[in-house]
Design an enzyme around this catalytic site. Sequence first.
Site, PDB file in Angstrom:
ATOM      1  CB  THR A   1     -32.584  -4.827 -18.193  1.00  0.00           C
ATOM      2  OG1 THR A   1     -32.558  -5.956 -19.091  1.00  0.00           O
ATOM      3  CG2 THR A   1     -31.607  -5.072 -17.062  1.00  0.00           C
TER       4      THR A   1
ATOM      5  CG  ASP B   1     -46.209  -3.778 -24.870  1.00  0.00           C
ATOM      6  OD1 ASP B   1     -45.159  -4.443 -24.822  1.00  0.00           O
ATOM      7  OD2 ASP B   1     -46.938  -3.560 -23.879  1.00  0.00           O
TER       8      ASP B   1
ATOM      9  CE  LYS C   1     -47.627  -6.536 -22.156  1.00  0.00           C
ATOM     10  NZ  LYS C   1     -48.278  -5.324 -21.661  1.00  0.00           N
TER      11      LYS C   1
END
Length: 814
Positions: free
Chosen positions: A555, A678, A682
């Site tokens: 999810t 994003d 990372k």
Amino acid sequence: MKVLKFGGTSMANSDHIQKVVSVLLNQSTTDSLLVVVSAMSGVTDHLLKMAVMAASADESYTKEAELLALQHLTAVRELLPLEQQSSVLSKVKQYCNELEELLDGVYRLKELSARTQDKIVAFGEIISSVILSAKTQSLQMNQQWIDSRSLIITDTQHGNAAVDFSATNEKIQTYFKSHDYKYYIAPGFIASSLAGYTTTLGRGGSDYSAAIYAAALDAEVLEIWTDVSGMMTADPRLVINAKPIAQISYQEAMELSHFGAKIIYPPTIQPVMHKRIPVWLKNTFAPEEHGTLIENYSAASADFIRGISSINSISLLSLEGSGMVGIPGFSKRLFEALANEKINVILITQSSSEHSICVAINESDTLKAKRAIDAAFHIEIISGKVEPLIVETNLSILALVGEQMKSHPGISGKMFGSLGRNGINVRAIAQGSSEKNISAVIASRDVKKAINVLHETFFETTYKQLNIFVAGAGNVGGKLLEQIRQQQTILRDQLHVQIRVIGIANSKKALIDENGIDLDVWQSRLADAPLSSIENYFAIIKDKNLRNSVFVDVTASDVVAGVYESLLTKSISIVACNKIACSSSYPSYQRLKSLAKSYNALFLFETNVGAGLPVIGTLNDLLRSGDQIQKIQAVLSGTLNYVFNHYDTSIPFAEVVRKAQAEGYTEPDPRLDLGGTDVMRKIMILARETGQPLEMQDIINTSFLPSSCFDGTVDDFYEELAKQEAHFQQLYKEAATKNGKLKFIATYENGTAKVGLETVAPESDFYHLYGKDNLVLFHTHRYHQQPLVIKGAGAGAEVTASGVFADIIRVARI
Ligand code: ADP
Ligand code: ASP
Ligand code: MG
């Protein structure tokens, strides 16, 4: 002489009794057979219940008594031809009347003594044996019913009487010397005191009665006929894969039954072992099966661990205090206090410093024991030399048994290692110096899991089972389940890993199947599953407490990420493509990692960076093998790569972004991708994996988006983007004039990280990067001339699912 004992299930109804009769008729021996029987199954419990009802003035005991009479009368009617029924029916009715009279007495007195209770429960065995006797008689078998109460003599400890062997042996031998029948039918469990009162030998005691007869008569064999094909490697009700043990020694059988293997009542072995009479455990319902032969030696076999058993409802008593050190007699006083109360000690451990002694007893004796011990050590307790007795309840004992374990090193290491890896906390350990067993005290709620773990470790070397719980049944979840479905057989055959998906949940529903969900039909089963909150799903996972559990988070939910901590503390491994946990604060990322370590679970999130590409795994391999990371450079956003690969000023930048969104390459709010958040997450995760405690605010983000683009809604953003077309054209042209391309690159070097748009020249590794591919360069001490390059699709459900799958298999291989 052969002695055969048939248990409650073998006597349960007329059909079963017919099976008993055929076992008798199929015996090839010409010797006499002594047949000892239990009450019909459930009858002893039923009698006890009625006695307690009567004593507590509950009149409904009379109804229960009627039911009990009916059960026995029905068996007679079904077993005997009509013309032979009446005398047996009236005999059974007479017993039932006597029973009712006794119960009436108890009802009137509102009192149930142990002596009366024995008299009441004795009817179970008396009536069942009378019925079998009548049946064999009707078949013209040369038989005689014998009343065990006149042959087996005990003390007056009602409910659990001790046998007077010299009186008993003499009576049994005398009786059999003067009779000559082919079959003797006797009730098990019951005996009598010297004064002639009925006594009983303890629950499950019919096995013992049979052993007493066998030993007294020097029987050739004692056969115990029950409802399973012998003693199994574990209780078959707890372990599906339990298998029968063909041969076992007296000692081993005794250890297993002492530690809870219900198939044989613990005192049974002792009398026959002295006489070296073999005991054969057989299945009434499958007489052709071998069963278990219990003899004087333990045959050498590959399974040097013979079985695993457990006893529930245990209390652990610990006597501690500095006043105990070096002073003789403390343990004697402790055991004396327990013995005076007739409390049975099941397991003992003592620390070598003599600072504490620990004993395990039945939970029902706890209060009595606490009172007795605190009283025995009263003086030491008030003077502070000894602490008041410490009592822990809700515990169980787990025992690993095998005579040959003494010649195999590493058994306890293996035992406690596999318990530890599954988060099972061991409260106390005991190992007999004869090394026939190792036992451990654990929480009762962990017993089923622990037995299965040990069974897998010692008996199921063929494959390892993984129990998977998936959260998220969308795009990636669906692909993952499909990949598991396709690969299940190959994994079992080649890697010896059996992957069972036990749970699948989305935000509305949860499907649970402890036997493993059939992955051909999971969609329809999930659709039919009841509504369930995700919190309920977590509670079920913890409650199931299955071994080798893996929680798979596919999810993007913070609620799901929030549960990792509590799952890890249950030793449940986590495999996540959800990035929320790893990109939260460094302390909470670090906490999850250390919880995983201390609870022997894995926390894997390879797909957090570069989807299925082996980025985190490679980084960890480099670090673990001693390499040093000098720099990481990477294009980690499929979205940004797509956008800059498609923008050549011929169509407006805003349109390219719209297209990327329409094709599903962006977050619902594309600013999360375009703004670089994003990518920051990372590179932060990669930096953290190298050991750097980096936070989001430490990362330099030189955004190429004008700040005005961040205001307002997504629509406002597109409008603003269109207005800023000149800015994007400018960026493009600057790069093009240098013969370069625009790439959004993340860099980690010397403890700092930055992300931003860069112009890359044709000779750069980043220049030839197309579509939504990712590229990671590891510049390391060993890869110093050319970096180690990882390149490939960095987004997409199929590849993400395969990265998640690879992590799941990694869990299986620890
Ligand atoms: P009976 O009524 O014949 O005396 P029991 O119920 O006392 O039978 O014992 C047989 C039962 O013991 C089996 O049905 C099984 O469920 C249970 N059992 C527990 N541990 C073991 C084991 N290790 N091997 C076989 N059976 C076991
Ligand atoms: N009927 C007794 C009991 O249930 C004895 C036995 O079955 O062995 O405990
Ligand atoms: Mg039994």
